[in-house]
Design a protein around this motif. Structure first.
Motif, PDB file in Angstrom:
ATOM      1  N   GLY A  42       0.817  -1.210   0.000  1.00  0.00           N
ATOM      2  CA  GLY A  42       0.000   0.000   0.000  1.00  0.00           C
ATOM      3  C   GLY A  42       0.855   1.266   0.000  1.00  0.00           C
ATOM      4  O   GLY A  42       0.392   2.342   0.385  1.00  0.00           O
ATOM      5  N   GLY A  43       2.081   1.142  -0.483  1.00  0.00           N
ATOM      6  CA  GLY A  43       3.030   2.274  -0.468  1.00  0.00           C
ATOM      7  C   GLY A  43       2.700   3.381  -1.453  1.00  0.00           C
ATOM      8  O   GLY A  43       3.333   4.440  -1.427  1.00  0.00           O
ATOM      9  N   ALA A  44       1.701   3.144  -2.326  1.00  0.00           N
ATOM     10  CA  ALA A  44       1.256   4.210  -3.231  1.00  0.00           C
ATOM     11  C   ALA A  44       0.031   4.927  -2.670  1.00  0.00           C
ATOM     12  O   ALA A  44      -0.523   5.824  -3.297  1.00  0.00           O
ATOM     13  CB  ALA A  44       0.928   3.624  -4.607  1.00  0.00           C
ATOM     14  N   GLY A  45      -0.385   4.516  -1.471  1.00  0.00           N
ATOM     15  CA  GLY A  45      -1.564   5.122  -0.851  1.00  0.00           C
ATOM     16  C   GLY A  45      -1.196   6.310   0.017  1.00  0.00           C
ATOM     17  O   GLY A  45      -0.034   6.748   0.053  1.00  0.00           O
ATOM     18  N   PHE A  46      -2.163   6.796   0.722  1.00  0.00           N
ATOM     19  CA  PHE A  46      -2.001   7.984   1.570  1.00  0.00           C
ATOM     20  C   PHE A  46      -0.940   7.750   2.664  1.00  0.00           C
ATOM     21  O   PHE A  46       0.150   8.347   2.640  1.00  0.00           O
ATOM     22  CB  PHE A  46      -3.381   8.332   2.146  1.00  0.00           C
ATOM     23  N   ILE A  47      -1.214   6.856   3.592  1.00  0.00           N
ATOM     24  CA  ILE A  47      -0.285   6.656   4.715  1.00  0.00           C
ATOM     25  C   ILE A  47       0.996   5.982   4.227  1.00  0.00           C
ATOM     26  O   ILE A  47       2.110   6.392   4.583  1.00  0.00           O
ATOM     27  CB  ILE A  47      -0.955   5.821   5.833  1.00  0.00           C
ATOM     28  N   GLY A  48       0.830   4.954   3.375  1.00  0.00           N
ATOM     29  CA  GLY A  48       1.993   4.203   2.888  1.00  0.00           C
ATOM     30  C   GLY A  48       3.022   5.091   2.210  1.00  0.00           C
ATOM     31  O   GLY A  48       4.233   4.920   2.403  1.00  0.00           O
TER      32      GLY A  48
END
Ligand code: NAD
Length: 315
Positions: free
Chosen positions: A7-13
């Motif tokens: 999920g590194g392309a998400g908000f927190i990630g």
């Protein structure tokens, strides 16, 4: 450390990836871009376009051999979970099991897991600490709680250490302003677009709003400490939606009265955390003052809007 962020392309990630790279760690990202964005991916990280539920995940993990996996990828919307509980369980439970099987096969030392305050359900006392009963009231809260149990099982049975971080209401740059949740992102975008935001209920309901920068630091701390433990990750303070609204009006330079709509089913009155355990055992506390965090968020949204306009003009 060799770190993998699902999920590194998400908000927190994406904020976590940024911090890990700044601290000199070697970072890989696994993301299927279902809600994440390609523009959030830092070029210094090795990016794998993959679904955590796919067979491929085993090869990705055995190729990268991370020391620690920061598992942020999830179906993260309460609304989607109530509309489609099977989809929520498929990603959040079966995806986690697939990841843990691959992690144990590749000798991954630890998984740091993005859990949620949603595992608690309606607060029985405030502030909520880690010993507060976990009685989730949505499929999303249920899958996050089950995930904590699976993590315990894999730690005992397969030796993959874990830490579960139960986040409060995370806000900051790059949060999706078009979702159902994330009142800071929604209000910021609407105020900057010249629209009038809607406050549900009377706006006196409170939540524990924690900056994404602080959440990223909590993840990094958990890579090295807090094995086998869960932690509440918040500021320890409840802030009302009305206060968020007026601080954002100030930060955006707008002078408007919000519109109001009725309470949404299931909306809680108050929720905030006692984060003493995180301070004592992870050496972590939230340090971003709310006003500063909101001002930074508004600034980042302004820059994002300007960049998008430029692309449109050039295109
Ligand atoms: P987000 O939607 O921005 O990030 C999730 C990322 O995971 C996205 O990049 C998405 O593309 C990716 N993803 C989703 N399903 C995937 C799959 N099957 N395979 C690979 N990648 C997949 O959400 P966020 O707000 O950054 O949330 C990150 C984590 O924190 C989630 O686990 C969420 O449940 C948890 N959390 C968030 C909050 C909050 O306030 N934002 C609060 C508590 C917990």
């Amino acid at each position: 450390m060799r770190a993998m962020v699902t999920g590194g392309a998400g908000f927190i990630g994406s904020h976590l990836v940024e911090l890990l790279i700044a601290e000199g760690h070697d970072v890989s990202i696994v993301d299927d871009l279902s809600t994440g964005k390609r523009t959030n991916i830092l070029p210094e990280a090795h990016f794998y376009f993959a679904d955590i539920r796919s067979e491929e995940i085993k090869d990705v993990i055995s190729t990268e051999r991370p020391d620690v996996i920061f598992h942020q990828a999830a179906q993260s919307s309460v609304k989607v979970s109530t509309d489609d509980p099977r989809r929520d369980a498929d990603i959040n439970i079966l995806g986690l099991i697939r990841l843990l099987d691959a992690a144990s096969a590749s000798g991954v030392r630890k998984v740091v897991f993005a859990s949620s305050g949603a595992t608690y359900g309606n607060p029985q006392y405030l502030p909520m600490d880690e010993d507060h009963p976990q009685l989730p009231e949505s499929p999303y809260g249920i899958t996050k709680l089950m995930s904590e149990h699976y993590l315990k099982y894999y730690a005992l049975d397969r030796g993959v250490a874990f830490t579960a971080l139960r986040y409060g209401n995370v806000y900051g740059p790059r949060q999706d302003p078009h979702g159902e949740a994330g009142v800071v992102a929604i209000f910021t975008q609407q105020l900057l677009d010249g629209k009038t935001p809607t406050v549900h209920w009377d706006g006196k309901q409170t939540r524990d709003y924690v900056s994404v920068k602080d959440v990223a630091r909590a993840n990094l701390a958990a890579a090295f400490r807090g094995d086998g433990r869960a932690f509440c990750i918040g500021t320890g303070k409840g802030t009302s939606v009305n206060t968020i609204f007026s601080l954002l009006c100030k930060a955006t330079g707008r002078d408007v009265e919000p519109m109001h709509s009725p309470r949404r089913p299931g909306d809680l009155r108050h929720a905030h955390f006692d984060c003493t355990r995180a301070r004592k055992e992870l050496g972590w506390t939230a340090t971003m003052p709310l006003q500063q965090g909101l001002t930074d968020t508004v600034q980042a949204f302004r820059e994002q809007i300007a960049a998008e306009r430029k692309v449109l003009t050039v295109g």
